[in-house]
Design an enzyme around this catalytic site. Sequence first.
Site, PDB file in Angstrom:
ATOM      1  N   ASP A 194       6.681 -12.790 -90.701  1.00  0.00           N
ATOM      2  CA  ASP A 194       5.656 -11.877 -90.215  1.00  0.00           C
ATOM      3  C   ASP A 194       6.227 -11.006 -89.094  1.00  0.00           C
ATOM      4  OD1 ASP A 194       3.037 -10.861 -90.082  1.00  0.00           O
ATOM      5  OD2 ASP A 194       2.219 -12.846 -90.500  1.00  0.00           O
ATOM      6  N   ASP A 281      -3.478  -6.884 -94.123  1.00  0.00           N
ATOM      7  CA  ASP A 281      -3.975  -8.066 -94.837  1.00  0.00           C
ATOM      8  C   ASP A 281      -5.122  -7.738 -95.785  1.00  0.00           C
ATOM      9  OD1 ASP A 281      -2.212  -9.273 -93.164  1.00  0.00           O
ATOM     10  OD2 ASP A 281      -3.640 -10.684 -92.279  1.00  0.00           O
TER      11      ASP A 281
HETATM   12  C1  GLA Z   1      -0.543 -11.893 -90.641  1.00  0.00           C
HETATM   13  C2  GLA Z   1      -0.125 -11.876 -92.101  1.00  0.00           C
HETATM   14  C3  GLA Z   1      -1.006 -12.799 -92.894  1.00  0.00           C
HETATM   15  C4  GLA Z   1      -0.929 -14.208 -92.317  1.00  0.00           C
HETATM   16  C5  GLA Z   1      -1.264 -14.195 -90.843  1.00  0.00           C
HETATM   17  C6  GLA Z   1      -0.985 -15.518 -90.171  1.00  0.00           C
HETATM   18  O1  GLA Z   1      -1.801 -11.345 -90.482  1.00  0.00           O
HETATM   19  O2  GLA Z   1      -0.159 -10.581 -92.615  1.00  0.00           O
HETATM   20  O3  GLA Z   1      -0.628 -12.794 -94.251  1.00  0.00           O
HETATM   21  O4  GLA Z   1       0.364 -14.735 -92.518  1.00  0.00           O
HETATM   22  O5  GLA Z   1      -0.529 -13.208 -90.138  1.00  0.00           O
HETATM   23  O6  GLA Z   1      -1.356 -15.495 -88.836  1.00  0.00           O
END
Ligand code: GLA
Length: 638
Positions: A194, A281
């Site tokens: 990430d 996301d």
């Molecule tokens: C980000 C990523 C998600 C997930 C979260 C975890 O938002 O894009 O897919 O892994 O972090 O905190």
Amino acid sequence: MIKSRAFAYIGFAGLLLSMPAIAAAEARDPIRPAGRWTLPERKQARTPPMGWSSWNAFRTEVDEDKVMGAARKLVDSGLAKLGYVYVNVDDGWWLKRRTSDDRMQIRTRIFPSAAVKGADSSFRPFTDRLHAMGLKAGIYSDIGRNACSQAYDLHSPNLPEGTVAEREVGLLGHVDQDIALYFGEWGFDYIKVDACGINVYAPGSAIVREHDYRPVAPLIDQASVNRTDIPAVRSMYQAVAEALHKHNPDGDFVFSICAWGSADVRSWGKDIGHLWRTSGDITPVWTRMLHTFDSASTRALYAKPGAWNDPDMLFIGHGDFDAKHLTEARSHFALWAIINAPLLIGYDLRDAPQSLLDIWGNADIVAVNQDLGGHQGVIAYDSDDVQIIVKTLSGGRKAVALFNRGLAEAKVDLTAAHLKFSASAPIRLRDLWDKTVLAPFEGEKSFTLAPRQTLIFEARGEPRLGAGVYLSEIPGDINVAADGVTVPEPDPMVHRMIGQWSGTRDSGERPTYAGWGGARADATPYDQTLQIAGRRFDTGIGILAQSRLEIRNTGRRSRFEALVGVDDSTRNMQDKVRFLVYGDGRLLTRSAPVGFGDPAQPIAADIGGAKVIEIIVARESRTSDLPVVTTWGDAALR
Ligand code: GLA
């Protein structure tokens, strides 16, 4: 300066520069033919990764029971046999970084098997169990010092604990040590990395002040690609890729880049990782699904075996995609399948209803996604209401999805041209949801789609090109080595939903994912119909000048053909370009210089036994900095 650059472009053909000057120019020149396929050959993720991830089901409240429950269900339900083998632990697994030796510690309260007696905590028993079940194990980290949950899930019981340094669980400063631990010692097979650590912990920010983190001047500004340090972000991910190569004893790893479509990753992700997120996301909201889908669906030419666009994990089972909304859930699945997205289930599988298991378990649709050719579906018809997406399958077959994006019923006419099939030979469709075989038709056929419905078919017909293949039918064999984009621009063709965090409190979601102007199959880089001097092409490659595509001649074809020119949609109407075709590094043919308004020029070359064809558009002049939009109309291998 301007002139010498133009000379350098011609220089690779060996015309104007002295040898040392050519060498210097070549080193810098992205359109110089490479004579080979330059992407790293990857053994893993030859088809899009499939499996399960803890995030959409549990956020940080992941634990060993939940993960092993999912793993068992994958095996018992038969999903694992279909290819769902990665079991990925997302954010929430860590306890702290031990500062005496910087070794990462696992939160053994939630992963009890990691409490190895008399030794450091270890995920090895956990990965051993997954491996013994025929599954693979995935772990999660961050490219910075701190993770996303440490900023966004502040009420989580599973946040890293301790001092500022102990809570620095991300890879920054520890790439080698952590990768060696996760892959060498613990035996993981997959890592998602990430990017919150280089994004949200700005000096002076509330999160840093109130929660005591070491600040990092953001390298990513999600709202501004201009304020993002693209080379720095890229090289940080590159360092992880290198560590993975170095520390992975069995050479079995998948590298998932999670930089949410920022930092121009939609262009370079393929060079470094097996998959890269193309957007922020996903949430279990229909219009957010449209958003993440759109961020990947126009990028077919950037995906191929070993390198996949990632519009994020499946959200089937939740919200708009739950068991009460099977039309939406099926659409989500069919769409992910046809654009070669990773199929990572995000649901608590321990109590999954059969209706959902039947969606993930639709073997025909999984086969569309996992076809070995690796050709991402290409948009054959586009509108905000309805899309038709066509994907080339092996054995001369196609898959086609008819997708109703909206809340009204929609009439959809599917034509032979959408499928690049002959209009005068029968077309056979098999419905991959209900398995019916439709009566053969010629020319076109009408369908009525319910709101938000996606029909998906396997299609057979007579290829319009006979034994040949259009380049836009084989994106998986094409590497966009240079797309001519000099100034990354946000892509406006992504659905903008009501903000998932902010609602309508701000002024709205703006285009943010760079990639606008990138290479397109069957459209121009700026989403226009391909057209040269008034002549329209329903197929071809749209790309900016100063570009180079590498094409693997997997079908052992003998001839390349196209009709080329400056596209009518170009804003640069002054500068001329030249089209060049190389086979294994040897110049086969080139066009005369052409400019806006010049009729499409036929260009053809015998490619013989060449393994890699390169097609290049070189600028002949630079009277303007505006990019020149060019078209390889009807581009085909025969
Ligand atoms: C980000 C990523 C998600 C997930 C979260 C975890 O938002 O894009 O897919 O892994 O972090 O905190």
